[in-house]
Design a protein around this motif. Structure first.
Motif, mmCIF file in Angstrom:
data_model
loop_
_atom_site.group_PDB
_atom_site.id
_atom_site.type_symbol
_atom_site.label_atom_id
_atom_site.label_comp_id
_atom_site.label_asym_id
_atom_site.label_seq_id
_atom_site.Cartn_x
_atom_site.Cartn_y
_atom_site.Cartn_z
ATOM 1 N N SER A 1 26.590 -70.964 15.398
ATOM 2 C CA SER A 1 26.855 -72.399 15.259
ATOM 3 C C SER A 1 27.017 -72.783 13.789
ATOM 4 O O SER A 1 27.887 -73.581 13.436
ATOM 5 C CB SER A 1 25.701 -73.212 15.856
ATOM 6 N N LEU B 1 21.630 -78.335 18.805
ATOM 7 C CA LEU B 1 21.615 -76.897 19.054
ATOM 8 C C LEU B 1 20.767 -76.635 20.294
ATOM 9 O O LEU B 1 19.552 -76.789 20.263
ATOM 10 C CB LEU B 1 21.032 -76.157 17.845
ATOM 11 N N PRO C 1 28.092 -70.804 21.548
ATOM 12 C CA PRO C 1 28.169 -70.227 20.204
ATOM 13 C C PRO C 1 28.138 -68.700 20.228
ATOM 14 O O PRO C 1 27.074 -68.090 20.312
ATOM 15 C CB PRO C 1 26.927 -70.804 19.504
ATOM 16 N N MET D 1 35.166 -73.159 18.180
ATOM 17 C CA MET D 1 34.037 -73.917 17.640
ATOM 18 C C MET D 1 34.462 -74.713 16.405
ATOM 19 O O MET D 1 34.159 -75.913 16.283
ATOM 20 C CB MET D 1 32.895 -72.951 17.271
ATOM 21 N N TYR E 1 34.448 -78.849 16.000
ATOM 22 C CA TYR E 1 33.762 -79.525 14.886
ATOM 23 C C TYR E 1 34.760 -80.398 14.122
ATOM 24 O O TYR E 1 34.482 -81.559 13.809
ATOM 25 C CB TYR E 1 33.174 -78.495 13.908
ATOM 26 N N PRO F 1 26.270 -76.908 20.914
ATOM 27 C CA PRO F 1 26.400 -75.465 21.074
ATOM 28 C C PRO F 1 25.283 -75.003 22.011
ATOM 29 O O PRO F 1 24.115 -75.274 21.749
ATOM 30 C CB PRO F 1 26.181 -74.921 19.657
#
Lengths: 533, 189
Positions: A363, A453, A491, A499, A503, A517
């Motif tokens: 991540s 997370l 992730p 990913m 973002y 993630p």
């Protein structure tokens, strides 16, 4: 009675079970976590149907414990020192409401900050709240003090604070157990308004609490945990040793006659009479405390002091910060202090780091890539394993302050005009203190990216369950985050480009984005696989 | 009679298992025991240590004073050196020679080994290879326990009994592997 080998935390937990608690409340936090874990594993707790589920945070835990006390049952609530900051509101007010069923607030301090953001001393909270404080010096006292603490709580209808420190929490020794007490029956407080803190009631309750101070002082004066060692041999020095410091003192005189008079203090308020006596009979005082110099400051403040030297953390006899050890105490006593060879230069530091295969690593690497064009300084983080994202090779985060601060700090920075403003918070930390901050962001449509997370556990403390597991998206939607700006990915190295892209898209969006993630913690996964083996 | 032992290694290398086994044997003798452990953040791949104190007299401090340890028993060579300030003049360093390399700049392993060899009382063995030789790949820590048995002051049978009891839940295969590891370590102690 049975002899058991237990950590200080575990001895305390066993004491609570034997003293007839009906419930334990807690949020995990080093060094307190093992108390609740022990209760959760205990057959006795299961048979006695003791409540033993983790709470969302320390505030909800303390409030639940106050509720259990209201209903007449005995309860303990456990947390680390900074957890008591989170729970300070109900804690302080519980001193006013008082207890019905015995209420023991257990706080484990972490001097030297082995696993913490500060090393505050919870005895100050006890003094602040005007309630009795117990501070065990060994594992047996951890066990015994739960009995005494709950009895004290029910005798005076006040909550009692029990303060542990890291070395005792995480050190094992043999303890002898007592006969088990039955749990209390459900019963209302005698005064139906006991827990009603409308100002008119609160004023009376405060007067009542002040009136009780003399009783608490008498309890300290006669406590089995506060002991005097007389010695006529040498009156040059009198020693006050609090909690664990008493062990370090005794270590230095193991097998020998102790030349000085000693006062061991493990129950507060400070037994003033005994302290005064010691001061009057000696030429100087040495005060040993594991933590901040609370007793030393009090003694220095007494009207009679000022004429004789008082040694401790304030005059530099003992370092002002950090935990004690037998050598520091030896030096304070002027005893020979022999240390082995220095650590050789060839030894490199080995700081903690993210585990091999940790989802947070992937991540962070993708987040670094997405933020590359903006330079450093945009990522606010939080308390958990992922704080290790500060370390190389990630160097991905710029702050770590308190539980939940990532989201609200990102908002504040965005309010100031910082763009992008990114928060990185763990799933359990989000459940603990992230939701209200996210609501602030939604309310103002702040331009922030909140990365939750999700490793499906409270990782840093060893993999405990938490209250929002499996509901993160629902919670975010419920708080008003737009569905299309809640983005979930797995992730993994192979998903790197996806990913980074996600973002970037959410950084570009002017409003609140949540990126999740999601991949299980490798440690809990390992444990699960082992159990299936 | 007292033994102050620093157990050293990296988070996850199994030093707490060694502590449990020694603790079991000590309690069987009716000795007192205190064992301070490291939990929390350091366990994530950082350096970890446990202070294990055994005595037939009361034990006060949970921490071993600097300069008073009888043994540093380490499952990693650089970690053995990290705790030298605790070692007494006549103390022993008993360590695995195989490095656990999870940091960016791990020192030259020869420098580490040479420094261990400068210590008056030391045992330096390749416990990882020995564990593999006796087909007990995951029992490097038990090889080290075997190598330290004499200095710890235990009879081999006391530790064998500890292994049988503590590992019994994991089945005979695991018990046997650990007994082989202990035996191999004993030969080198």
């Amino acid at each position: 009675m049975e002899k058991l080998m237990l950590l200080g935390d575990e001895a305390l937990a066993q004491g609570a079970l034997d003293a007839g608690i009906s419930g334990a409340y807690a949020y995990p936090g080093t060094p307190s976590t093992e108390i609740m874990e022990y209760i959760q594993r205990s057959k006795q707790a299961i048979e006695q149907k003791v409540h033993r589920t983790w709470s969302s945070n320390e505030k909800t835990a303390v409030e639940s414990a106050i509720g259990m006390s209201y209903a007449g049952k005995r309860t303990i609530v456990c947390m680390k020192h900074v957890g008591l900051n989170v729970a300070a509101d109900p804690f302080m007010n519980s001193a006013f409401t008082g207890a019905n069923g015995g209420l023991l607030v257990v706080v484990a301090d972490d001097p030297s900050m082995h696993s913490s953001q500060n090393e505050q001393d919870s005895r100050f909270y006890g003094k602040f709240a005007l309630i009795p404080v117990l501070e065990p010096s060994n594992q047996q006292e951890c066990y015994d003090m739960v009995f005494n603490g709950l009895t004290l709580s029910e005798k005076y209808h006040v909550p009692v604070l029990l303060r542990l420190t890291t070395r005792l929490s995480h050190s094992r020794a043999g303890i002898t157990t007592r006969q088990t007490l039955p749990p209390n029956q459900l019963h209302f407080p005698e005064d139906p308004n006991q827990f009603m803190l409308l100002p008119a009631f609160a004023r009376k309750k405060y007067k009542n609490l002040i009136a009780l101070q003399n009783d608490f002082l008498k309890e300290s004066a006669t406590s089995v945990f506060n002991k005097k060692h007389e010695s006529e041999e040498n009156r040059r020095l009198g020693i006050i040793a609090c909690g664990l410091a008493y062990n370090y003192l005794m270590e230095n005189f193991a097998g020998k006659q102790i030349p000085y008079p000693i006062l061991k203090i493990c129950q507060y308020p400070v037994p003033v009479e005994a302290v005064t006596e010691l001061y009057n009979s000696c030429e100087s005082l040495l005060i040993l405390e594991e933590g901040m110099p609370i007793v030393e400051e009090m003694v220095k403040g007494f009207s009679w002091s000022g004429t004789k030297p008082i040694k401790g953390r304030l005059d530099g006899t003992i370092p002002r910060d950090g935990e004690l050890n037998p050598n520091i105490v030896a030096r304070a006593l002027g005893l020979p202090d022999k240390v082995g060879a220095d650590i050789p230069d060839v030894v490199a530091p080995r700081p903690p780091q993210l585990c091999i295969g940790c989802p947070h690593a992937d991540s962070y690497l993708a987040l670094n890539e997405a933020l590359k064009e903006y330079g450093k300084g945009h990522v606010f983080s939080d308390i958990g394993c992922y704080t290790l994202g500060f370390m190389p090779p990630y160097q991905a985060i710029n702050s770590c302050v308190d539980m939940g601060a990532s989201i609200t700090m990102a908002k504040g920075a965005a309010d100031a005009g910082l763009y992008p403003a990114v928060a990185v918070i763990g799933d359990s930390t989000f459940a603990h203190s992230g939701m209200t901050g996210l609501l602030d962001c939604v309310y103002e449509k702040a331009n922030v990216v909140i990365v939750i997370l999700d490793n499906s556990t409270t990782g840093m403390t060893g993999g405990q369950a938490y209250t929002a597991a499996g509901h993160l998206e629902d919670i975010c939607i419920g708080l008003g985050v737009e569905k299309e700006h809640i983005r979930v990915f797995v992730p993994l190295k192979k998903n790197f480009d996806e990913m980074v892209q996600i973002y970037k898209e959410e950084i570009a969006y002017d409003g609140v984005s949540v990126v999740i993630p999601r991949r299980e913690c490798v440690q809990t996964l390992k444990k699960k696989n082992k159990m299936e083996e | 009679m007292k033994k102050d032992i620093i157990l050293a290694g990296v988070g996850g290398q199994g030093i707490l298992t060694i502590a449990t086994l020694i603790g079991y044997a000590a309690l069987k003798r009716g000795w007192n025991l205190k064992q301070a452990e490291v939990h929390g953040m350091s366990q994530r791949g950082g350096d970890v240590q446990s202070h294990l104190r055994l005595s037939d007299e009361p034990i006060w401090s949970d921490l071993i004073p600097f300069g008073k340890a009888d043994i540093i028993l380490s499952v990693e060579p650089m970690e053995a050196l990290r705790y030298l300030p605790y070692l007494s003049d006549e103390g022993w360093v008993i360590t695995n020679s195989t490095p656990f390399n999870n940091i960016a700049k791990y020192p030259e392993i020869a420098d580490i080994h040479n420094r261990v060899k400068e210590i008056k009382n030391h045992i330096l063995i390749d416990a990882d290879s020995i564990a593999k030789e006796v087909k007990a790949n995951r029992s490097m820590n038990i090889v080290m326990l075997g190598a330290a048995t004499k200095q710890l002051g235990f009879e081999p049978d006391e530790l064998k009994e500890a292994i049988k009891t503590i590992f019994s839940k994991k089945g005979d295969v695991i018990v046997e592997a650990n007994l082989r590891a202990l035996e191999a370590g004993l030969q080198l102690g």
